[in-house]
Design a protein around this motif. Sequence first.
Motif, PDB file in Angstrom:
ATOM      1  N   TRP A 246     -20.970 -33.874 -35.699  1.00 43.82           N
ATOM      2  CA  TRP A 246     -20.422 -33.412 -36.968  1.00 43.82           C
ATOM      3  C   TRP A 246     -18.902 -33.305 -36.908  1.00 43.82           C
ATOM      4  O   TRP A 246     -18.353 -32.714 -35.983  1.00 43.82           O
ATOM      5  CB  TRP A 246     -21.013 -32.053 -37.337  1.00 43.82           C
ATOM      6  CG  TRP A 246     -22.515 -32.019 -37.326  1.00 43.82           C
ATOM      7  CD1 TRP A 246     -23.312 -31.402 -36.408  1.00 43.82           C
ATOM      8  CD2 TRP A 246     -23.406 -32.634 -38.269  1.00 43.82           C
ATOM      9  NE1 TRP A 246     -24.641 -31.589 -36.711  1.00 43.82           N
ATOM     10  CE2 TRP A 246     -24.736 -32.343 -37.845  1.00 43.82           C
ATOM     11  CE3 TRP A 246     -23.218 -33.397 -39.413  1.00 43.82           C
ATOM     12  CZ2 TRP A 246     -25.855 -32.790 -38.545  1.00 43.82           C
ATOM     13  CZ3 TRP A 246     -24.336 -33.843 -40.111  1.00 43.82           C
ATOM     14  CH2 TRP A 246     -25.623 -33.537 -39.678  1.00 43.82           C
TER      15      TRP A 246
ATOM     16  N   PRO B 285     -17.337 -38.386 -43.934  1.00 42.65           N
ATOM     17  CA  PRO B 285     -17.310 -37.145 -44.722  1.00 42.65           C
ATOM     18  C   PRO B 285     -16.552 -37.354 -46.026  1.00 42.65           C
ATOM     19  O   PRO B 285     -15.512 -38.010 -46.048  1.00 42.65           O
ATOM     20  CB  PRO B 285     -16.588 -36.158 -43.802  1.00 42.65           C
ATOM     21  CG  PRO B 285     -15.812 -36.994 -42.845  1.00 42.65           C
ATOM     22  CD  PRO B 285     -16.590 -38.262 -42.670  1.00 42.65           C
ATOM     23  N   PRO B 286     -17.073 -36.823 -47.128  1.00 37.63           N
ATOM     24  CA  PRO B 286     -16.412 -37.023 -48.412  1.00 37.63           C
ATOM     25  C   PRO B 286     -15.092 -36.268 -48.495  1.00 37.63           C
ATOM     26  O   PRO B 286     -14.842 -35.322 -47.743  1.00 37.63           O
ATOM     27  CB  PRO B 286     -17.426 -36.459 -49.415  1.00 37.63           C
ATOM     28  CG  PRO B 286     -18.225 -35.467 -48.627  1.00 37.63           C
ATOM     29  CD  PRO B 286     -18.298 -36.012 -47.235  1.00 37.63           C
TER      30      PRO B 286
ATOM     31  N   ALA C 287     -23.816 -35.139 -46.909  1.00 35.57           N
ATOM     32  CA  ALA C 287     -23.292 -36.496 -46.770  1.00 35.57           C
ATOM     33  C   ALA C 287     -24.182 -37.340 -45.864  1.00 35.57           C
ATOM     34  O   ALA C 287     -24.449 -38.518 -46.150  1.00 35.57           O
ATOM     35  CB  ALA C 287     -21.863 -36.457 -46.224  1.00 35.57           C
TER      36      ALA C 287
ATOM     37  N   LEU D 163     -15.479 -32.893 -39.655  1.00 39.23           N
ATOM     38  CA  LEU D 163     -14.930 -32.769 -41.003  1.00 39.23           C
ATOM     39  C   LEU D 163     -13.788 -33.745 -41.256  1.00 39.23           C
ATOM     40  O   LEU D 163     -13.458 -34.034 -42.398  1.00 39.23           O
ATOM     41  CB  LEU D 163     -14.425 -31.341 -41.235  1.00 39.23           C
ATOM     42  CG  LEU D 163     -15.473 -30.236 -41.366  1.00 39.23           C
ATOM     43  CD1 LEU D 163     -14.810 -28.867 -41.299  1.00 39.23           C
ATOM     44  CD2 LEU D 163     -16.250 -30.386 -42.675  1.00 39.23           C
ATOM     45  N   SER D 164     -13.180 -34.256 -40.187  1.00 39.88           N
ATOM     46  CA  SER D 164     -11.940 -35.011 -40.342  1.00 39.88           C
ATOM     47  C   SER D 164     -12.115 -36.524 -40.336  1.00 39.88           C
ATOM     48  O   SER D 164     -11.175 -37.249 -40.678  1.00 39.88           O
ATOM     49  CB  SER D 164     -10.957 -34.621 -39.229  1.00 39.88           C
ATOM     50  OG  SER D 164     -11.502 -34.917 -37.948  1.00 39.88           O
TER      51      SER D 164
ATOM     52  N   SER E  64     -22.528 -27.533 -44.662  1.00 39.13           N
ATOM     53  CA  SER E  64     -23.471 -27.971 -45.695  1.00 39.13           C
ATOM     54  C   SER E  64     -23.006 -29.276 -46.342  1.00 39.13           C
ATOM     55  O   SER E  64     -23.826 -30.107 -46.739  1.00 39.13           O
ATOM     56  CB  SER E  64     -23.643 -26.881 -46.757  1.00 39.13           C
ATOM     57  OG  SER E  64     -22.397 -26.556 -47.358  1.00 39.13           O
ATOM     58  N   ASP E  65     -21.680 -29.465 -46.465  1.00 39.96           N
ATOM     59  CA  ASP E  65     -21.154 -30.720 -47.013  1.00 39.96           C
ATOM     60  C   ASP E  65     -21.474 -31.891 -46.086  1.00 39.96           C
ATOM     61  O   ASP E  65     -21.827 -32.985 -46.550  1.00 39.96           O
ATOM     62  CB  ASP E  65     -19.637 -30.615 -47.203  1.00 39.96           C
ATOM     63  CG  ASP E  65     -19.238 -29.538 -48.195  1.00 39.96           C
ATOM     64  OD1 ASP E  65     -20.029 -29.265 -49.116  1.00 39.96           O
ATOM     65  OD2 ASP E  65     -18.143 -28.970 -48.041  1.00 39.96           O
ATOM     66  N   LEU E  66     -21.343 -31.673 -44.782  1.00 34.90           N
ATOM     67  CA  LEU E  66     -21.635 -32.729 -43.822  1.00 34.90           C
ATOM     68  C   LEU E  66     -23.124 -33.083 -43.846  1.00 34.90           C
ATOM     69  O   LEU E  66     -23.500 -34.261 -43.784  1.00 34.90           O
ATOM     70  CB  LEU E  66     -21.218 -32.305 -42.418  1.00 34.90           C
ATOM     71  CG  LEU E  66     -19.730 -32.063 -42.189  1.00 34.90           C
ATOM     72  CD1 LEU E  66     -19.482 -31.607 -40.751  1.00 34.90           C
ATOM     73  CD2 LEU E  66     -18.924 -33.324 -42.478  1.00 34.90           C
TER      74      LEU E  66
ATOM     75  N   CYS F 189     -14.343 -32.283 -48.038  1.00 33.92           N
ATOM     76  CA  CYS F 189     -15.427 -31.724 -47.234  1.00 33.92           C
ATOM     77  C   CYS F 189     -14.899 -30.578 -46.378  1.00 33.92           C
ATOM     78  O   CYS F 189     -13.916 -30.734 -45.641  1.00 33.92           O
ATOM     79  CB  CYS F 189     -16.010 -32.822 -46.349  1.00 33.92           C
ATOM     80  SG  CYS F 189     -17.469 -32.359 -45.443  1.00 33.92           S
ATOM     81  N   ALA F 190     -15.514 -29.388 -46.499  1.00 34.47           N
ATOM     82  CA  ALA F 190     -14.978 -28.216 -45.810  1.00 34.47           C
ATOM     83  C   ALA F 190     -16.032 -27.394 -45.099  1.00 34.47           C
ATOM     84  O   ALA F 190     -15.691 -26.492 -44.334  1.00 34.47           O
ATOM     85  CB  ALA F 190     -14.237 -27.325 -46.822  1.00 34.47           C
ATOM     86  N   ARG F 191     -17.328 -27.673 -45.320  1.00 32.27           N
ATOM     87  CA  ARG F 191     -18.383 -26.837 -44.756  1.00 32.27           C
ATOM     88  C   ARG F 191     -19.457 -27.706 -44.099  1.00 32.27           C
ATOM     89  O   ARG F 191     -19.601 -28.885 -44.397  1.00 32.27           O
ATOM     90  CB  ARG F 191     -19.032 -25.980 -45.849  1.00 32.27           C
ATOM     91  CG  ARG F 191     -18.083 -24.990 -46.519  1.00 32.27           C
ATOM     92  CD  ARG F 191     -18.798 -24.171 -47.587  1.00 32.27           C
ATOM     93  NE  ARG F 191     -19.348 -25.021 -48.637  1.00 32.27           N
ATOM     94  CZ  ARG F 191     -18.665 -25.438 -49.686  1.00 32.27           C
ATOM     95  NH1 ARG F 191     -17.393 -25.082 -49.826  1.00 32.27           N
ATOM     96  NH2 ARG F 191     -19.243 -26.209 -50.591  1.00 32.27           N
TER      97      ARG F 191
END
Length: 251
Positions: free
Chosen positions: A99, A64-65, A77, A101-102, A72-74, A68-70
């Motif tokens: 999925w 994850p970049p 990516a 985020l961390s 949609s971001d995942l 990245c918080a949502r």
Amino acid sequence: MALARKRAWRPGLAELLAERRLAAAGDAEIAAAVRELLTAAAPTASTVSIVLADDLVRMWQVAPPAGCARMSDLLAAAAMRFQHLFGSGTAGWRITADWDLSGPFLAVAAPQSLLDPVEAAVRDYGGHVVEVVPQFVAALNQWRRVRTPGAWFGLLQGPVLTLALYQNAALAAVRSALVPHGAGRDWLDSHVAREALRVGIDRPERLQVCGPAPDSWASHEGQLKYVCTLLDRGTGSRSDLARIACIGSAG
């Protein structure tokens, strides 16, 4: 293709109902064979788990970049990494993942052109699809309760060894390689060392392998460079097809 029945009150066993080899492996031929096997051998109104051979899917690692918080971001990516690795966009592929985020996570894509007719064949029969999973992921899930924290995990199917490389508790990479005919423990040790070097992590203290691995791969505490445990000895009589159908039913 193979069809197996798993019973809730006997979770450690799977009964092989039927298997057949296809003259062609196009999406239409696979869907037709699903319909045929269900009609010939499956109980009516069954719940169906579909395990796909790994060469029918694509698996890759996604980092994850930053920021990245949502969800949609995942998704973005995963799509960008897919295009970088495989040279095409994700149109026509169904993507699922662990999925996260961390930290890095495993993503899988299966072709919609295969999934749609196969799932339609199950529905037409009166069944209900509860899961579609690649063989490697099914094997990871099958043995999750016995996997040693930090150990690498391997699946041998035919001549292909797929490894999940872990650094502590985190999945660092998934790598596949052809196993030379007659490869013994020396080849395995060299392969593990090369993969660790390529990914930039330490070699494991333990490797756990499922599938028809040679006995020479096994070792115990204090032997060789690391412990290698063969998880499903005693299932050598099953065909490769039956192994895929029955995976996830024991362990």
